[in-house]
Design a protein around this motif. Structure first.
Motif, PDB file in Angstrom:
ATOM      1  N   ILE A   1       0.939  -1.103   0.019  1.00 20.55           N
ATOM      2  CA  ILE A   1       0.030  -0.082  -0.063  1.00 20.55           C
ATOM      3  C   ILE A   1       1.026   1.362  -0.048  1.00 20.55           C
ATOM      4  CG2 ILE A   1      -1.817   1.423   1.353  1.00 20.55           C
ATOM      5  CD1 ILE A   1      -2.874  -1.518   2.356  1.00 20.55           C
ATOM      6  N   VAL A   2       1.890   1.345   0.930  1.00 18.83           N
ATOM      7  CA  VAL A   2       2.832   2.259   0.938  1.00 18.83           C
ATOM      8  C   VAL A   2       3.689   2.643  -0.441  1.00 18.83           C
ATOM      9  CG1 VAL A   2       4.906   3.166   2.221  1.00 18.83           C
ATOM     10  CG2 VAL A   2       3.082   2.104   3.544  1.00 18.83           C
ATOM     11  N   ARG A   3       4.065   1.428  -0.862  1.00 18.96           N
ATOM     12  CA  ARG A   3       5.049   1.495  -2.108  1.00 18.96           C
ATOM     13  C   ARG A   3       4.069   2.161  -3.148  1.00 18.96           C
ATOM     14  NH1 ARG A   3       8.700   0.594  -5.170  1.00 18.96           N
ATOM     15  NH2 ARG A   3       8.989  -0.855  -7.093  1.00 18.96           N
ATOM     16  N   ASN A   4       2.883   1.498  -3.289  1.00 20.70           N
ATOM     17  CA  ASN A   4       1.889   1.987  -4.333  1.00 20.70           C
ATOM     18  C   ASN A   4       1.514   3.435  -4.434  1.00 20.70           C
ATOM     19  OD1 ASN A   4       1.922  -0.124  -6.461  1.00 20.70           O
ATOM     20  ND2 ASN A   4       0.641  -1.335  -5.254  1.00 20.70           N
ATOM     21  N   ALA A   5       1.218   3.710  -2.959  1.00 28.69           N
ATOM     22  CA  ALA A   5       0.969   5.168  -2.669  1.00 28.69           C
ATOM     23  C   ALA A   5       1.941   6.160  -3.097  1.00 28.69           C
ATOM     24  CB  ALA A   5       0.816   5.466  -1.453  1.00 28.69           C
ATOM     25  N   HIS A   6       3.384   5.788  -2.869  1.00 27.52           N
ATOM     26  CA  HIS A   6       4.360   6.679  -3.346  1.00 27.52           C
ATOM     27  C   HIS A   6       4.713   6.358  -4.991  1.00 27.52           C
ATOM     28  CE1 HIS A   6       6.266   7.880   0.447  1.00 27.52           C
ATOM     29  NE2 HIS A   6       6.242   6.441   0.808  1.00 27.52           N
ATOM     30  N   LEU A   7       4.365   5.544  -5.697  1.00 24.34           N
ATOM     31  CA  LEU A   7       4.348   5.417  -7.031  1.00 24.34           C
ATOM     32  C   LEU A   7       3.333   6.338  -7.566  1.00 24.34           C
ATOM     33  CD1 LEU A   7       4.883   1.544  -7.758  1.00 24.34           C
ATOM     34  CD2 LEU A   7       6.532   3.311  -8.279  1.00 24.34           C
ATOM     35  N   ILE A   8       1.878   6.166  -6.952  1.00 27.36           N
ATOM     36  CA  ILE A   8       0.811   7.053  -7.421  1.00 27.36           C
ATOM     37  C   ILE A   8       1.314   8.511  -7.205  1.00 27.36           C
ATOM     38  CG2 ILE A   8      -1.391   7.962  -7.108  1.00 27.36           C
ATOM     39  CD1 ILE A   8      -2.038   4.999  -6.184  1.00 27.36           C
ATOM     40  N   HIS A   9       1.833   8.991  -6.259  1.00 35.10           N
ATOM     41  CA  HIS A   9       2.530  10.241  -5.907  1.00 35.10           C
ATOM     42  C   HIS A   9       3.453  10.940  -6.911  1.00 35.10           C
ATOM     43  CE1 HIS A   9       2.963  13.736  -3.574  1.00 35.10           C
ATOM     44  NE2 HIS A   9       4.182  13.605  -3.551  1.00 35.10           N
ATOM     45  N   GLN A  10       4.333   9.634  -7.380  1.00 34.68           N
ATOM     46  CA  GLN A  10       5.254  10.158  -8.340  1.00 34.68           C
ATOM     47  C   GLN A  10       4.703  10.102  -9.923  1.00 34.68           C
ATOM     48  OE1 GLN A  10       8.208   7.105  -7.826  1.00 34.68           O
ATOM     49  NE2 GLN A  10       8.371   7.649  -5.616  1.00 34.68           N
ATOM     50  N   GLY A  11       3.459   9.744  -9.883  1.00 37.39           N
ATOM     51  CA  GLY A  11       2.752   9.733 -11.278  1.00 37.39           C
ATOM     52  C   GLY A  11       3.246   8.400 -12.206  1.00 37.39           C
ATOM     53  N   ARG A  12       3.696   7.439 -11.292  1.00 38.37           N
ATOM     54  CA  ARG A  12       3.969   6.344 -12.012  1.00 38.37           C
ATOM     55  C   ARG A  12       2.884   5.210 -11.845  1.00 38.37           C
ATOM     56  NH1 ARG A  12       9.523   5.326  -9.284  1.00 38.37           N
ATOM     57  NH2 ARG A  12       9.518   3.338 -10.507  1.00 38.37           N
ATOM     58  N   PRO A  13       3.005   4.091 -12.819  1.00 35.22           N
ATOM     59  CA  PRO A  13       1.800   3.274 -12.465  1.00 35.22           C
ATOM     60  C   PRO A  13       2.049   2.184 -11.221  1.00 35.22           C
ATOM     61  CG  PRO A  13       2.933   2.789 -14.851  1.00 35.22           C
ATOM     62  CD  PRO A  13       3.663   4.066 -13.953  1.00 35.22           C
ATOM     63  N   VAL A  14       0.866   1.873 -10.786  1.00 32.86           N
ATOM     64  CA  VAL A  14       1.056   0.794  -9.618  1.00 32.86           C
ATOM     65  C   VAL A  14       1.272  -0.434  -9.742  1.00 32.86           C
ATOM     66  CG1 VAL A  14      -0.318   2.373  -8.252  1.00 32.86           C
ATOM     67  CG2 VAL A  14      -1.356   0.524  -9.541  1.00 32.86           C
ATOM     68  N   GLU A  15       2.056  -1.220  -9.020  1.00 31.72           N
ATOM     69  CA  GLU A  15       2.162  -2.703  -9.171  1.00 31.72           C
ATOM     70  C   GLU A  15       1.030  -3.392  -8.969  1.00 31.72           C
ATOM     71  OE1 GLU A  15       5.393  -3.509  -6.601  1.00 31.72           O
ATOM     72  OE2 GLU A  15       6.800  -2.136  -7.669  1.00 31.72           O
ATOM     73  N   LEU A  16       0.504  -4.204  -9.729  1.00 26.69           N
ATOM     74  CA  LEU A  16      -0.697  -4.853  -9.912  1.00 26.69           C
ATOM     75  C   LEU A  16      -0.471  -6.435 -10.066  1.00 26.69           C
ATOM     76  CD1 LEU A  16      -3.358  -2.619 -11.895  1.00 26.69           C
ATOM     77  CD2 LEU A  16      -2.997  -2.755  -9.359  1.00 26.69           C
ATOM     78  N   ASP A  17       0.632  -6.784  -9.486  1.00 25.71           N
ATOM     79  CA  ASP A  17       1.026  -8.286  -9.726  1.00 25.71           C
ATOM     80  C   ASP A  17       0.230  -9.245  -9.128  1.00 25.71           C
ATOM     81  OD1 ASP A  17       2.350  -7.994  -7.482  1.00 25.71           O
ATOM     82  OD2 ASP A  17       4.248  -8.140  -8.419  1.00 25.71           O
ATOM     83  N   ASN A  18      -0.439  -8.660  -8.097  1.00 27.43           N
ATOM     84  CA  ASN A  18      -1.038  -9.714  -7.054  1.00 27.43           C
ATOM     85  C   ASN A  18      -0.301 -10.628  -6.094  1.00 27.43           C
ATOM     86  OD1 ASN A  18      -3.568  -8.291  -7.589  1.00 27.43           O
ATOM     87  ND2 ASN A  18      -4.372  -9.703  -8.620  1.00 27.43           N
ATOM     88  N   LYS A  19       0.813 -10.260  -6.039  1.00 29.52           N
ATOM     89  CA  LYS A  19       1.706 -11.166  -5.093  1.00 29.52           C
ATOM     90  C   LYS A  19       2.143 -10.653  -3.697  1.00 29.52           C
ATOM     91  CE  LYS A  19       4.497 -12.682  -9.152  1.00 29.52           C
ATOM     92  NZ  LYS A  19       5.812 -12.674  -9.688  1.00 29.52           N
TER      93      LYS A  19
END
Length: 184
Positions: free
Chosen positions: A26-44
């Motif tokens: 959740i934290v990693r993807n929040a930072h990616l969103i903040h940076q304008g980058r795609p989130v990781e959706l690998d479901n791992k």
């Protein structure tokens, strides 16, 4: 955004997340969103996953399954501790419809539960509810052993969550138990 970009104002940027543990996706993807980058959706991940469904009935079915059956054991909470977010109030996946569907599966009708029909739905004893407007005058009390009040105060605020504990159909009063055992 324009005011910040102008450089004419002092700005403080909050960029540390405290609600999730370190290493959380959740934290990693929040930072990616903040940076304008795609989130990781690998479901791992254990705490961030994506389940694509293409029709409304499938979405509703997955929501019920996740909230009622899967997530409580997975994250060690009760279904009432899980919050569903939707960006709209009306429509097949809006707040009003989701509330009806989740009520049907999480708090079905029973002869032991009183109900009160209102303009946009039905309240039932045992329902999870959220206060949607600040009410500075609404009185609340904390009840101790045997239901005796041990503290009193005023104010129930937008976003406060609670459970309907009693519906008095004669007086047309609903008693809600909010966080910290406050009854209003």
């Amino acid at each position: 955004k324009d005011m910040i970009a102008s450089g004419q104002f002092k700005v403080v940027e909050l960029n540390q997340i405290f609600r999730q543990e370190e290493g959380s996706h959740i934290v990693r993807n929040a930072h990616l969103i903040h940076q304008g980058r795609p989130v990781e959706l690998d479901n791992k991940s254990r705490d961030f996953f994506f389940l694509q469904r293409n029709n409304i009935q499938d979405v509703l079915g997955v929501l019920v399954y996740l909230v009622r059956d899967k997530l409580p054991g997975y994250v060690h909470v009760k279904p009432y501790d899980i919050q569903i977010l939707t960006p709209m109030r009306k429509g097949e996946l809006g707040v009003e419809r989701l509330n009806q569907v989740m009520q049907q599966y999480l708090n079905p009708p029973s002869d032991e539960k009183k109900e009160k029909e209102i303009a946009f739905g039905l309240f039932r004893e045992g329902d999870k509810v959220m206060q949607t407007r600040n009410n500075y005058q609404m009185e609340w009390e904390v009840r101790g052993k045997y239901g005796i009040p041990v503290d009193k105060g005023c104010g129930v605020f937008n976003g406060d969550m609670g459970i309907i504990r009693e519906i008095n159909t004669y007086a047309e009063m609903v008693t809600v138990e909010f966080d910290e055992c406050r009854f209003a």
